[in-house]
Design an enzyme around this catalytic site. Sequence first.
Site, PDB file in Angstrom:
ATOM      1  N   LYS A 129      22.926 105.476 101.301  1.00 36.61           N
ATOM      2  CA  LYS A 129      23.232 104.052 101.451  1.00 36.61           C
ATOM      3  C   LYS A 129      23.260 103.615 102.919  1.00 36.61           C
ATOM      4  O   LYS A 129      22.938 102.479 103.248  1.00 36.61           O
ATOM      5  CB  LYS A 129      24.564 103.714 100.768  1.00 36.61           C
ATOM      6  CG  LYS A 129      24.580 103.948  99.267  1.00 36.61           C
ATOM      7  CD  LYS A 129      23.790 102.904  98.500  1.00 36.61           C
ATOM      8  CE  LYS A 129      23.826 103.163  96.996  1.00 36.61           C
ATOM      9  NZ  LYS A 129      22.970 102.244  96.229  1.00 36.61           N
TER      10      LYS A 129
ATOM     11  N   GLU B 170      28.694  94.330  97.472  1.00 34.78           N
ATOM     12  CA  GLU B 170      29.216  94.839  96.206  1.00 34.78           C
ATOM     13  C   GLU B 170      29.162  96.358  96.269  1.00 34.78           C
ATOM     14  O   GLU B 170      28.384  96.914  97.033  1.00 34.78           O
ATOM     15  CB  GLU B 170      28.336  94.351  95.052  1.00 34.78           C
ATOM     16  CG  GLU B 170      27.063  95.178  94.803  1.00 34.78           C
ATOM     17  CD  GLU B 170      26.055  95.170  95.952  1.00 34.78           C
ATOM     18  OE1 GLU B 170      26.098  94.234  96.771  1.00 34.78           O
ATOM     19  OE2 GLU B 170      25.228  96.105  96.035  1.00 34.78           O
TER      20      GLU B 170
ATOM     21  N   SER C  31      20.670 112.421  96.690  1.00 33.17           N
ATOM     22  CA  SER C  31      21.013 111.132  97.308  1.00 33.17           C
ATOM     23  C   SER C  31      22.408 111.090  97.916  1.00 33.17           C
ATOM     24  O   SER C  31      22.682 110.259  98.771  1.00 33.17           O
ATOM     25  CB  SER C  31      20.862 110.008  96.281  1.00 33.17           C
ATOM     26  OG  SER C  31      21.631 110.286  95.125  1.00 33.17           O
TER      27      SER C  31
HETATM   28  C1  LIG Z   1      24.945 109.005  95.856  1.00 28.09           C
HETATM   29  C2  LIG Z   1      24.316 107.883  95.100  1.00 28.09           C
HETATM   30  N1  LIG Z   1      23.101 108.063  94.556  1.00 28.09           N
HETATM   31  C3  LIG Z   1      22.479 107.082  93.863  1.00 28.09           C
HETATM   32  C4  LIG Z   1      23.091 105.855  93.658  1.00 28.09           C
HETATM   33  C5  LIG Z   1      22.371 104.822  92.841  1.00 28.09           C
HETATM   34  O1  LIG Z   1      21.878 103.765  93.585  1.00 28.09           O
HETATM   35  P1  LIG Z   1      20.338 103.584  93.883  1.00 28.09           P
HETATM   36  O2  LIG Z   1      19.632 103.647  92.559  1.00 28.09           O
HETATM   37  O3  LIG Z   1      20.258 102.256  94.524  1.00 28.09           O
HETATM   38  O4  LIG Z   1      19.905 104.686  94.782  1.00 28.09           O
HETATM   39  C6  LIG Z   1      24.360 105.614  94.216  1.00 28.09           C
HETATM   40  C7  LIG Z   1      25.010 104.314  94.045  1.00 28.09           C
HETATM   41  O5  LIG Z   1      26.143 104.095  94.366  1.00 28.09           O
HETATM   42  C8  LIG Z   1      24.978 106.664  94.954  1.00 28.09           C
HETATM   43  O6  LIG Z   1      26.203 106.502  95.496  1.00 28.09           O
END
Ligand SMILES: Cc1ncc(COP(=O)(O)O)c(C=O)c1O
Length: 400
Positions: A87, A109, A375
């Site tokens: 993020k 948000e 992620s």
């Molecule tokens: C670690 C992590 N991965 C994935 C996501 C999912 O979001 P996005 O699909 O925008 O990557 C989030 C959302 O809070 C997250 O904290």
Amino acid sequence: MNLTGPYFGEFGGRYIPEALIAALDDLSDGWEKLKIDPAFKEELAELNRTYTGRPSIITEVPRFSQHCGGARVILKREDLNHTGSHKINNVLGQALLTRSLGKTRVIAETGAGQHGVATATAAALLGLECTIYMGAADIRRQALNVARMRLLGAEVVSVNQGSNTLKDAINEAFREWVATVDTTNYIFGTAAGPHPFPALVRDLQRIIGDEAREQVLALTGSLPDWVLACVGGGSNAIGMFTAFLDDEDVRLVGLEAGGEGIESGRHAAPISVGDVGILHGAKTYLLQDEDGQTLESHSISAGLDYPGVGPEHAHLSAIGRVEYRPVTDAEAMEAFALLSRTEGIIPAIESAHALAGAMKIGTANPDATILVNLSGRGDKDVETAAAWFGLDGSATREVF
Ligand SMILES: Cc1ncc(COP(=O)(O)O)c(C=O)c1O
């Protein structure tokens, strides 16, 4: 293939109150100028190097691979970024954009809290006021991140509406933005929402795939056979996929939250089983009933618990370039435990959905090389995982 919006095929656009059109135009024009400005590019690159810790590394995980049919599995380590997820890539860029627009306050948000923490962090760094909207249910399940945001100086607003989750927090943040648009910028957390957010967030997240593509080529001498990422709104996935869209031999797979199973109706898999409609200002796939009312989603991971998806993903699915598959809560938690125990890496539960995808795809394709976007890290999810696995905080054994 690099679409700028407002439309991605038939998806995207701006279905939003008139009062916000000027602000979205400013954002769009501001971004088109800023993204080619050498001083901005240098400032963001410097922050990425010295603050976020980029480039994030890739890690090969041979012991986890044994649970993926022996396929070669390589992780892109966005969990190692400052604040613990992908993020921050998006937020630093949008915070610099806020400053260049002459605004002094940001709102955002958050679902899992990672986007809220990243926004509060960037606001502290740049001296911006910061308010974060968060569903009451997410406030309960992500208490650690609520405390982090408050320590960073942000105001956290609890949203008690609908399912008390991310969808409701976004509604409330848009409502507030209409009233405060002169001083306030809305830093949107995922590649969804009205134009320009899907393209803006994608532009800022594509660093993930650009780095990973080069790193995998250097490590293995060829491109991966498969590239996997979890999909909530879709920012980490589009950030990863963008670098590979023109590589026809690379199969791209987005893993949606299958929750308690698609047949149970308790899930967050709008591409796998949703219909076309309008959510949060964009035409996209979403979960809705026959009257067009948005349905409540369910996922064990707050970050994937969203009934819609970014419009570029809807388009990539419609044209068949990216496949989207559901992963259940149970499958994600199995992958969560396995990566922790085999490699010493505790993933975010969101990312564990992508790891569960690697277990299935690897088992069916044991000779493949699979790149997985990790992620985020799982610190925020320790309480959820402890409840799932029945760990009550006591020791494994006692001695007397
Ligand atoms: C670690 C992590 N991965 C994935 C996501 C999912 O979001 P996005 O699909 O925008 O990557 C989030 C959302 O809070 C997250 O904290």
